[in-house]
Each structure stands twice: as structure tokens, then as C-alpha cells.
Design a protein around this motif. Structure first.
Motif, mmCIF file in Angstrom:
data_model
loop_
_atom_site.group_PDB
_atom_site.id
_atom_site.type_symbol
_atom_site.label_atom_id
_atom_site.label_comp_id
_atom_site.label_asym_id
_atom_site.label_seq_id
_atom_site.Cartn_x
_atom_site.Cartn_y
_atom_site.Cartn_z
ATOM 1 N N ALA A 148 0.754 -1.053 0.030
ATOM 2 C CA ALA A 148 0.160 -0.176 0.038
ATOM 3 C C ALA A 148 0.834 1.286 0.004
ATOM 4 O O ALA A 148 1.897 1.321 0.590
ATOM 5 N N ASP A 149 0.148 2.290 -0.738
ATOM 6 C CA ASP A 149 1.245 3.563 -0.545
ATOM 7 C C ASP A 149 1.132 4.119 0.793
ATOM 8 O O ASP A 149 0.002 3.791 1.469
ATOM 9 N N GLY A 150 1.991 5.020 1.078
ATOM 10 C CA GLY A 150 2.293 5.581 2.381
ATOM 11 C C GLY A 150 2.516 4.532 3.448
ATOM 12 O O GLY A 150 2.884 4.750 4.554
ATOM 13 N N ASN A 151 3.032 3.529 2.969
ATOM 14 C CA ASN A 151 3.562 2.291 3.680
ATOM 15 C C ASN A 151 5.118 2.689 4.497
ATOM 16 O O ASN A 151 5.931 3.490 3.705
ATOM 17 N N PHE A 179 7.167 -5.645 -6.829
ATOM 18 C CA PHE A 179 6.188 -4.949 -6.078
ATOM 19 C C PHE A 179 4.961 -4.208 -6.639
ATOM 20 O O PHE A 179 5.555 -3.610 -7.712
ATOM 21 N N ARG A 180 3.826 -4.215 -6.376
ATOM 22 C CA ARG A 180 2.717 -3.417 -6.884
ATOM 23 C C ARG A 180 2.398 -2.737 -5.709
ATOM 24 O O ARG A 180 1.993 -3.029 -4.514
ATOM 25 N N VAL A 181 2.077 -1.366 -6.002
ATOM 26 C CA VAL A 181 1.732 -0.447 -5.105
ATOM 27 C C VAL A 181 0.270 0.039 -5.212
ATOM 28 O O VAL A 181 0.240 0.536 -6.470
ATOM 29 N N ALA A 188 -10.884 -2.259 -3.829
ATOM 30 C CA ALA A 188 -10.951 -2.527 -5.044
ATOM 31 C C ALA A 188 -9.916 -2.337 -6.001
ATOM 32 O O ALA A 188 -9.722 -2.994 -6.915
ATOM 33 N N ALA A 189 -8.973 -1.234 -5.643
ATOM 34 C CA ALA A 189 -7.669 -1.333 -6.037
ATOM 35 C C ALA A 189 -6.892 -2.400 -5.710
ATOM 36 O O ALA A 189 -6.053 -2.907 -6.734
ATOM 37 N N LEU A 190 -7.130 -2.761 -4.672
ATOM 38 C CA LEU A 190 -6.168 -4.304 -4.136
ATOM 39 C C LEU A 190 -6.298 -5.311 -4.912
ATOM 40 O O LEU A 190 -5.781 -5.961 -5.650
ATOM 41 N N GLU A 191 -7.869 -5.481 -4.994
ATOM 42 C CA GLU A 191 -8.440 -6.658 -5.965
ATOM 43 C C GLU A 191 -7.640 -6.766 -7.641
ATOM 44 O O GLU A 191 -7.774 -7.616 -8.041
ATOM 45 N N ALA A 200 1.659 -12.563 -2.038
ATOM 46 C CA ALA A 200 1.079 -11.946 -0.886
ATOM 47 C C ALA A 200 0.777 -10.420 -0.936
ATOM 48 O O ALA A 200 1.168 -9.843 -1.941
ATOM 49 N N VAL A 201 0.055 -10.269 -0.105
ATOM 50 C CA VAL A 201 -0.528 -8.808 0.182
ATOM 51 C C VAL A 201 0.116 -8.247 1.396
ATOM 52 O O VAL A 201 -0.130 -9.082 2.589
#
Length: 411
Positions: A148-151, A179-181, A188-191, A200-201
Motif C-alpha cells: 500500500a502507498d504511504g507504507n 512489487f505493486r503499490v 477495489a484497487a487491491l483486488e 502476498a498482500v
């Protein structure tokens, strides 16, 4: 110069002298507040001149049980008299008990002991990739991890490869691929980002460094359901949020979800030694075989002894209950300051990100003013400060810190 002479020399030097002495010899990777701590006990620290400060940062949650908690100090002293290090080339008599206790506390099966939080994250990434190849069947070197962004997961080369903080990234490339951010708190963006290559997430249940960002109710449940459907791992980085900080043992417990893998650190070492761990389902950690991963100090007897004492403190539930109860005091106090210099805040348990009106000052300036009031906090991202007192803080101490914040805000 002998050690005794060095101690006498340092004891006679002022804060200003010691801060000045650091400048030419220490790398400038931190920008500390101008206070030089020499002693500490409970929720309080004392500088070299004898001034006392209420510690409302607690080592970014590494000091969840306060400074020098008697049970943790006793465990460390007892172990220091027996055995400190064997490396994992041999067994030691403290490690199995630590691993059993931590697995039981978290509801998972196996433990991979490491040292720092960043080591736990790096180890978790390796394990997730290996699981993807050996169990899920992802083609070799094609595994991806969604973040996730802001991580904030640490500052190693691999970890900053998926950071969205340019201060952490700039000048340190080339970066590690895979990696995908996606936006935080956006199912919805995660899916949309998850596919057959996803190992992994990896997310923080609450983003600490970003300013104590708490996702919407149902987000963690959604992540758990999505990862199950997609046959990928849910990896929760609870290095800051875990071990009592939010009023539960783990932050994921607020939604009653259990990830496939937990990353723990900071408070696990009781503020005494660096201890971290990857805790996971057996099927996940079983992909590691001898020689594929390791750490000279990971799982050493001293760390295991202190870690076991930490687990014992948490088993009673006392600290979690205290954090939950005083978390309500913290929330009410911050709500009362909203509109009086506080433009917004987010809190869970004894953890809060407080947004201050920029016209009053930056987060750094507010932190320095609070320091002069005898309260230690830390800024992040502009005019936001973080509050994370030890879980041993009393209600009177917490209210005193809130009173100091009000005085600073109202000038």
C-alpha cells in the motif's frame, strides 16, 4: 582513555556539548530533538542535566512496557549470568519456549526469530516468494507482492523499493522489482492488482509512520477474504501496531482476522535487545530449509529470554486492557482540543496521530515546544505529531501530557 574515565567525562558534559560532539562523528540519518537522555524509568526519562521528561513516544512502540520494566530487566540479568549467544549453529535452552509462547499468543504455528523489524520484513518477503513458487506454483522469478502507498516497513534497499516516500528512496536506486503499490484502504484497487503471480498482500493494519492512519471498518476483513479467494498470503506488519499498543494483542484483532503471516518486532525485545519474528502458518514457514535463510544473532538465548518475558506480560491481558481504557482518555482529550489548534486526529488504544494547524507550527516545532514543557513526542509529515506513550503510563500522566499539548497549542 579507560571506560571509567569516559563515563566520568560524559557525565560532566552538558547536553549542548554532547550534541555538538555527535555532529562530526555520527552519520546524519536522524534529526533528533535537542535532548540528551541519560537515565529512564517507567514512562519517564532524565537528561544529563537532571531534567525529567514524560516519554510519549516509547521508542516508536519498542518501549511498550516502559523503560526498564522490572520483569524484563530481571529476565535479562538472569540470562546474562548464564548464556548470551550460541548462534543457531547449536540449540539453546531458551529458544523453544520463546517460540512456543509467541505462537500460542498470536494463534499461529511457527516462528522464525530475527533481530530488527526490517529483518522480519525482508524475511517475510523471502518466505512469501518461496511459498509462491513451491506451494502456489507461480513460475520462477515471477512472484509479485502487493503493498500500500504511504507504507513504512523499514529502510533496506528492497523495502525502500516499494516505499512511496521519496525521502526514503531518493539516491538509493536501482530498486528491487516484484512489487505493486495500490492506495491504502482501497479494496477495489487491491483486488485489481492481485493476479495469478501474487505471492502476498503486505500491509500495516494501521500505518504508523504515515501518521497513525486507521483503515475503514471492514478493510482488514476484506483483505483477508480477498487473499483467500486469490490463493495468496495475507502478511500483516504489526511491528509498530502489535503487542498491546492498540488495546488488543494485535491490531488485526479489532476485526477478528488472522493473517497467514505476522511480522513482529520493536516491543518484542522489551526495549532491552532487538528482537523480531516472522510468525506464520506451518505450511508457510515450512518452505524454509537449512541454509536458505539465517541470522547470527536471531534467536539468541538473551533475546529469547527477554522475548519470553514479554510474551508472559501480554498473556495476562493486563496491558491490552490498560491501553484500551486509557485510549478512551486519549481520544476524549484530543477531541477536546479539536478546533483549538488540532485540525484532526486518529487514535486507537494508546496511539494517535495528531494534525496541528500549520499556522501554529510544524510538527517539529510543536515537538520542540512540548519538549520544553517536559513532554517528548515526534513529528511526521508536516504538522502531524505522533503520541505513543508506554502502556504503563498512568491516567494522571496522560492527562498531564494532554494539558501540556493544550498549553503549547494555545500559546
Amino acid at each position: 582513555m579507560s571506560i571509567a574515565q569516559t563515563d566520568r567525562t560524559h557525565g560532566a558534559r552538558s547536553s549542548a556539548e554532547l550534541i555538538g560532539a555527535e555532529a562530526p562523528v555520527l552519520a546524519h540519518n536522524y534529526h533528533p530533538l535537542p535532548v540528551v537522555v541519560a537515565r529512564a524509568e517507567g514512562a519517564w526519562v532524565e537528561d544529563v542535566e537532571g531534567r525529567r521528561y514524560l516519554d510519549m513516544l516509547a521508542g516508536y512502540s519498542a518501549l511498550n512496557f516502559g523503560h526498564r520494566h522490572p520483569a524484563l530487566i530481571e529476565a535479562a540479568h538472569r540470562q546474562l549470568d548464564r548464556l548470551t549467544l550460541t548462534s543457531r549453529a547449536f540449540h539453546n535452552d531458551r529458544l523453544a519456549g520463546f517460540a512456543e509462547g509467541l505462537a500460542a499468543l498470536t494463534g499461529l504455528d511457527m516462528v522464525l526469530p530475527m533481530n530488527t523489524g526490517a529483518e522480519a520484513v525482508e524475511s517475510g518477503i523471502k518466505v512469501a516468494r518461496k511459498w509462491a513458487y513451491e506451494v502456489k506454483g507461480v513460475p520462477r522469478d515471477r512472484a509479485t507482492i502487493v503493498v500500500a502507498d504511504g507504507n513504512f516497513h523499514g529502510r533496506t534497499t528492497t523495502i525502500v523499493s516499494f516505499s512511496t516516500d521519496e525521502t526514503a528512496r531518493a539516491g538509493f536506486g536501482p530498486f528491487t522489482p516484484g512489487f505493486r503499490v495500490v492506495p491504502y484502504n482501497d479494496l477495489a484497487a487491491l483486488e485489481a492488482a492481485v493476479d495469478e503471480t501474487t505471492a502476498a498482500v503486505l500491509i500495516e493494519p494501521i500505518q504508523g509512520e504515515a501518521g497513525v492512519i486507521i483503515p475503514d471498518e471492514g478493510y482488514l476483513t476484506g483483505v483477508r477474504e480477498l487473499t483467500r479467494r486469490a490463493d495468496c498470503l495475507f502478511v500483516a506488519d504489526e511491528i509498530q501496531s502489535g503487542l498491546g499498543r492498540t488495546g488488543r494483542t494485535l491490531a488485526v484483532e479489532h476485526e477478528n482476522v488472522l493473517p497467514d503471516m505476522l511480522l513482529l518486532g520493536k516491543a518484542l525485545g522489551g526495549g532491552i535487545v532487538p528482537v523480531s519474528a516472522v510468525v506464520a502458518r506451518r505450511e508457510v514457514l515450512a518452505v524454509l530449509r537449512p541454509g536458505e535463510h539465517g541470522s547470527t544473532f536471531g534467536g539468541n538465548p538473551l533475546s529469547a529470554a527477554v522475548g519470553s518475558a514479554v510474551v508472559a506480560l501480554l498473556e495476562t491481558g493486563e496491558f491490552q486492557e490498560h491501553a484500551a481504557a486509557l485510549g478512551e482518555v486519549l481520544r476524549e482529550g484530543l477531541a477536546g482540543l479539536t478546533g483549538k489548534g488540532v485540525t484532526g486526529f486518529r487514535s486507537r488504544g494508546l496511539w494517535a496521530g495528531v494534525d496541528v494547524d500549520p499556522s501554529i507550527g510544524t510538527g517539529r516545532e510543536i515537538s520542540e515546544r512540548l519538549m520544553r514543557e517536559g513532554v517528548l513526542v515526534k513529528d511526521t509529515h508536516g504538522s502531524t505529531i505522533r503520541l505513543a506513550p508506554p502502556l504503563t503510563v498512568t491516567e494522571d500522566e496522560l492527562r498531564s501530557a494532554l494539558d501540556s499539548l493544550e498549553r503549547v497549542l494555545l500559546g
